[in-house]
Design an enzyme around this catalytic site. Structure first.
Site, PDB file in Angstrom:
ATOM      1  N   CYS A  65      65.459 -63.359 -23.038  1.00 22.59           N
ATOM      2  CA  CYS A  65      64.699 -64.264 -23.905  1.00 22.59           C
ATOM      3  C   CYS A  65      64.858 -63.707 -25.317  1.00 22.59           C
ATOM      4  CB  CYS A  65      63.247 -64.418 -23.457  1.00 22.59           C
ATOM      5  SG  CYS A  65      62.185 -62.973 -23.622  1.00 22.59           S
ATOM      6  N   GLY A  68      62.693 -60.273 -24.948  1.00 21.43           N
ATOM      7  CA  GLY A  68      62.667 -59.623 -23.632  1.00 21.43           C
ATOM      8  C   GLY A  68      61.249 -59.415 -23.128  1.00 21.43           C
ATOM      9  N   VAL A  69      60.275 -59.577 -24.005  1.00 23.71           N
ATOM     10  CA  VAL A  69      58.889 -59.272 -23.645  1.00 23.71           C
ATOM     11  C   VAL A  69      58.284 -60.353 -22.748  1.00 23.71           C
ATOM     12  CG1 VAL A  69      56.554 -58.938 -24.555  1.00 23.71           C
ATOM     13  CG2 VAL A  69      58.502 -57.893 -25.711  1.00 23.71           C
ATOM     14  N   GLY A  70      58.358 -61.606 -23.194  1.00 22.72           N
ATOM     15  CA  GLY A  70      57.763 -62.681 -22.395  1.00 22.72           C
ATOM     16  C   GLY A  70      58.388 -62.753 -21.012  1.00 22.72           C
ATOM     17  N   HIS A  98      63.784 -44.039 -11.037  1.00 21.27           N
ATOM     18  CA  HIS A  98      62.432 -43.521 -10.820  1.00 21.27           C
ATOM     19  C   HIS A  98      61.449 -44.606 -10.355  1.00 21.27           C
ATOM     20  CE1 HIS A  98      62.753 -39.683 -13.543  1.00 21.27           C
ATOM     21  NE2 HIS A  98      63.840 -39.872 -12.802  1.00 21.27           N
ATOM     22  N   ARG A 109      67.445 -61.431 -29.449  1.00 22.24           N
ATOM     23  CA  ARG A 109      67.236 -61.350 -30.897  1.00 22.24           C
ATOM     24  C   ARG A 109      67.114 -59.902 -31.360  1.00 22.24           C
ATOM     25  NH1 ARG A 109      62.680 -66.128 -30.800  1.00 22.24           N
ATOM     26  NH2 ARG A 109      64.143 -67.848 -30.410  1.00 22.24           N
ATOM     27  N   ARG A 133      58.508 -37.716  -5.064  1.00 16.70           N
ATOM     28  CA  ARG A 133      57.516 -38.046  -6.097  1.00 16.70           C
ATOM     29  C   ARG A 133      57.669 -39.484  -6.582  1.00 16.70           C
ATOM     30  NH1 ARG A 133      61.631 -35.518  -8.655  1.00 16.70           N
ATOM     31  NH2 ARG A 133      62.111 -35.986 -10.825  1.00 16.70           N
TER      32      ARG A 133
END
Ligand code: RB5
Length: 155
Positions: A65, A68-70, A98, A109, A133
């Site tokens: 997007c 990249g956050v939404g 991990h 963008r 772990r």
């Protein structure tokens, strides 16, 4: 492996490069759209890719997007999806090794095509380490998901 790929209009500029890179690495692409720069809504494509991964249709997913956050926020709403926006190659492989990240999101963008290709290579080349772990922490993440998924169902 099978890789589901989706993008909104904000990520579309990188789509062709990402598809080409994934294929050049020998993986199969499951194309979840979009197919043009016409404005669309990123949750629709994050959901399509997330469902593909959660159902086993694809082993990994990539969503583009603008930032990249939404895309990462939306994809993580699907149980079984562990998505994160990664704009550095360390996170792109360490997130798999991990944290068993199974969906990579990228902001078209923010990063250019060369870095985007490197992110894809790092992500798809990585495997969950399976070290005790990391297994322990992953189980705790899955327990949180199960706890709140159940609570929502009981409301
Ligand atoms: C679309 O303009 C933009 O908001 C979207 O691509 C994304 O950046 C959301 O996180």
């Amino acid at each position: 492996m099978r890789v589901a790929i989706g993008t909104d209009h904000g990520g579309f500029a990188l789509k062709a490069e990402i598809l080409a890179e994934v294929r050049s690495l020998g993986h199969d692409v499951i194309d979840k759209g979009t197919d043009s720069t016409a404005a669309v809504d990123y949750p629709d494509f994050a959901e399509a890719v997330g469902l593909s991964v959660a159902s086993g249709e694809a082993e990994r997913g990539i969503v583009l997007c603008g930032s990249g956050v939404g895309a990462s926020i939306a994809a993580c709403k699907i149980p079984g999806v562990r998505a994160a926006v990664c704009h550095d190659t360390y996170s792109a492989h360490q997130g798999v090794e991990h944290d068993d990240m199974n969906v990579l999101t990228i902001g078209a963008r923010i990063v250019g095509p060369e870095l985007a290709r490197e992110l894809v290579r790092a992500f798809l080349g990585a495997k969950f380490s399976g070290e005790e772990r990391h297994e322990r922490r992953l189980k705790k993440v899955l327990a949180i998901e199960a706890r709140y998924t159940r609570e929502k169902e009981n409301v």
